[in-house]
Design a protein around this motif. Structure first.
Motif, PDB file in Angstrom:
ATOM      1  N   GLU A   5      19.502   5.309 -15.680  1.00 18.43           N
ATOM      2  CA  GLU A   5      20.383   4.822 -14.773  1.00 18.43           C
ATOM      3  C   GLU A   5      21.387   5.798 -14.280  1.00 18.43           C
ATOM      4  O   GLU A   5      21.835   5.886 -13.165  1.00 18.43           O
ATOM      5  CB  GLU A   5      21.262   3.536 -15.413  1.00 18.43           C
ATOM      6  N   LEU A   6      21.796   6.840 -15.199  1.00 17.95           N
ATOM      7  CA  LEU A   6      22.800   7.596 -15.159  1.00 17.95           C
ATOM      8  C   LEU A   6      21.991   8.864 -14.102  1.00 17.95           C
ATOM      9  O   LEU A   6      22.770   9.423 -13.245  1.00 17.95           O
ATOM     10  CB  LEU A   6      22.998   8.340 -16.500  1.00 17.95           C
ATOM     11  N   ARG A   7      20.830   8.890 -14.421  1.00 20.84           N
ATOM     12  CA  ARG A   7      20.316   9.979 -13.491  1.00 20.84           C
ATOM     13  C   ARG A   7      20.153   9.414 -12.250  1.00 20.84           C
ATOM     14  O   ARG A   7      20.430  10.355 -11.132  1.00 20.84           O
ATOM     15  CB  ARG A   7      18.485  10.101 -13.864  1.00 20.84           C
ATOM     16  N   ALA A   8      20.014   8.259 -11.850  1.00 17.91           N
ATOM     17  CA  ALA A   8      19.982   7.525 -10.425  1.00 17.91           C
ATOM     18  C   ALA A   8      21.685   7.794 -10.010  1.00 17.91           C
ATOM     19  O   ALA A   8      21.669   8.037  -8.523  1.00 17.91           O
ATOM     20  CB  ALA A   8      19.220   6.218 -10.480  1.00 17.91           C
ATOM     21  N   LEU A  19      20.717  20.368 -11.444  1.00 24.69           N
ATOM     22  CA  LEU A  19      20.766  19.426 -12.518  1.00 24.69           C
ATOM     23  C   LEU A  19      19.133  19.156 -12.909  1.00 24.69           C
ATOM     24  O   LEU A  19      18.511  19.583 -14.082  1.00 24.69           O
ATOM     25  CB  LEU A  19      21.272  18.072 -12.233  1.00 24.69           C
ATOM     26  N   ASP A  20      18.222  19.273 -11.845  1.00 28.31           N
ATOM     27  CA  ASP A  20      16.699  19.050 -12.051  1.00 28.31           C
ATOM     28  C   ASP A  20      16.290  20.365 -12.778  1.00 28.31           C
ATOM     29  O   ASP A  20      15.509  20.370 -13.951  1.00 28.31           O
ATOM     30  CB  ASP A  20      16.082  19.213 -11.002  1.00 28.31           C
ATOM     31  N   ARG A  51      28.037   4.596  -8.929  1.00 25.22           N
ATOM     32  CA  ARG A  51      26.934   3.655  -9.552  1.00 25.22           C
ATOM     33  C   ARG A  51      27.156   3.741 -10.986  1.00 25.22           C
ATOM     34  O   ARG A  51      25.872   3.095 -11.468  1.00 25.22           O
ATOM     35  CB  ARG A  51      25.742   4.015  -8.868  1.00 25.22           C
ATOM     36  N   ALA A  52      27.848   4.203 -11.859  1.00 24.59           N
ATOM     37  CA  ALA A  52      28.289   4.252 -13.080  1.00 24.59           C
ATOM     38  C   ALA A  52      29.382   4.125 -13.540  1.00 24.59           C
ATOM     39  O   ALA A  52      30.146   5.213 -13.922  1.00 24.59           O
ATOM     40  CB  ALA A  52      27.448   5.391 -13.815  1.00 24.59           C
ATOM     41  N   THR A  56      31.903   9.962 -15.359  1.00 25.67           N
ATOM     42  CA  THR A  56      32.242  10.952 -14.465  1.00 25.67           C
ATOM     43  C   THR A  56      30.773  11.863 -14.160  1.00 25.67           C
ATOM     44  O   THR A  56      29.859  11.738 -15.006  1.00 25.67           O
ATOM     45  CB  THR A  56      33.301  12.175 -14.523  1.00 25.67           C
ATOM     46  N   ALA A  57      30.820  12.609 -13.128  1.00 28.24           N
ATOM     47  CA  ALA A  57      29.502  13.423 -12.962  1.00 28.24           C
ATOM     48  C   ALA A  57      29.355  14.384 -14.006  1.00 28.24           C
ATOM     49  O   ALA A  57      28.137  14.600 -14.611  1.00 28.24           O
ATOM     50  CB  ALA A  57      29.594  14.015 -11.549  1.00 28.24           C
ATOM     51  N   ASP A  58      30.291  15.232 -14.515  1.00 32.10           N
ATOM     52  CA  ASP A  58      30.024  16.098 -15.630  1.00 32.10           C
ATOM     53  C   ASP A  58      29.734  15.502 -16.924  1.00 32.10           C
ATOM     54  O   ASP A  58      28.813  15.849 -17.586  1.00 32.10           O
ATOM     55  CB  ASP A  58      31.003  17.069 -15.624  1.00 32.10           C
TER      56      ASP A  58
END
Length: 209
Positions: A5-8, A19-20, A51-52, A56-58
């Motif tokens: 879910e974090l990846r999405a 990131l990939d 979406r989470a 945060t993104a980091d």
């Protein structure tokens, strides 16, 4: 919130390819994690993820990097990243623990985080991995949340683990605050009321060695 879910939630990153590539590199070159972990804030940004909620993104990127590690390298990397990381990196390590094959080996990191005065670290230490804390340490951590006004919603399994000993501790703090013309936070007061409610399931005082 699970890793997938974090990846999405990170799909809308300005540079998702970074990131990939970073995740693949960690899988094949575990020693690269330190540099990539530190770079996550700059490459992924620090914005909240819509979406989470609460992430945060980091934070999310660092958790994913840790979950990409080969199992035999996790314990050593976790300890190193926490000990030498800044507050944001330490928090990411703590938040990743429930998904890592570390057993109870990372409990000392929880104790360290709980001793700090950083509300972000205290909150992160009381997520699902806090199931490894012994009852006395867990109660003290909950009480510290009350002192620091960290929302008790961050405490995983709060109502399940709260017991008679915690009730006594909260009641004592409540009395002290009232004597000084103050009150405990509303969520702590609500927890105390639940613990005192005779209609609730019994919560006997836990005897410890």
């Amino acid at each position: 919130m699970e890793p997938d879910e974090l990846r999405a939630a990170l799909a809308a990153l300005p540079d998702p390819d970074w990131l990939d590539q970073a995740l693949e590199r960690v899988r094949t070159e575990p020693d690269a994690l330190g540099r990539l972990f530190a770079a996550a804030g700059r490459r992924c940004g620090r914005a909240p993820l819509t979406r989470a909620p609460g992430w945060t993104a980091d934070d999310a990127a660092r958790v994913l990097l840790l979950t990409a590690l080969p199992a035999d390298r996790v314990v050593g990397q976790v300890e190193t990243l926490y000990r030498y990381g800044d507050a944001a990196e330490k928090r990411a390590v703590l938040r990743a623990l429930p998904w890592l094959p570390v057993g109870a080996s990372a409990v000392p990191l929880l104790h360290d985080a709980i001793r700090t005065n950083d509300t972000r670290l205290v909150a992160a230490a009381l997520g699902p991995y806090a199931a490894h804390l012994d009852p006395a340490s867990w109660r003290q951590a909950v009480l510290k949340c009350v002192f620091m006004e960290v929302p008790l919603a961050v405490v995983d399994r709060l109502d399940e683990r709260a017991d008679g000993e915690l009730e006594i501790m909260l009641a004592g703090l409540d009395e002290e605050r009232r004597a000084a013309g103050r009150t405990i936070p509303a969520d702590a007061s609500a927890l105390l009321a639940r613990l005192r409610d005779p209609a609730s399931s019994p919560r006997p005082t836990t005897k410890e060695a």
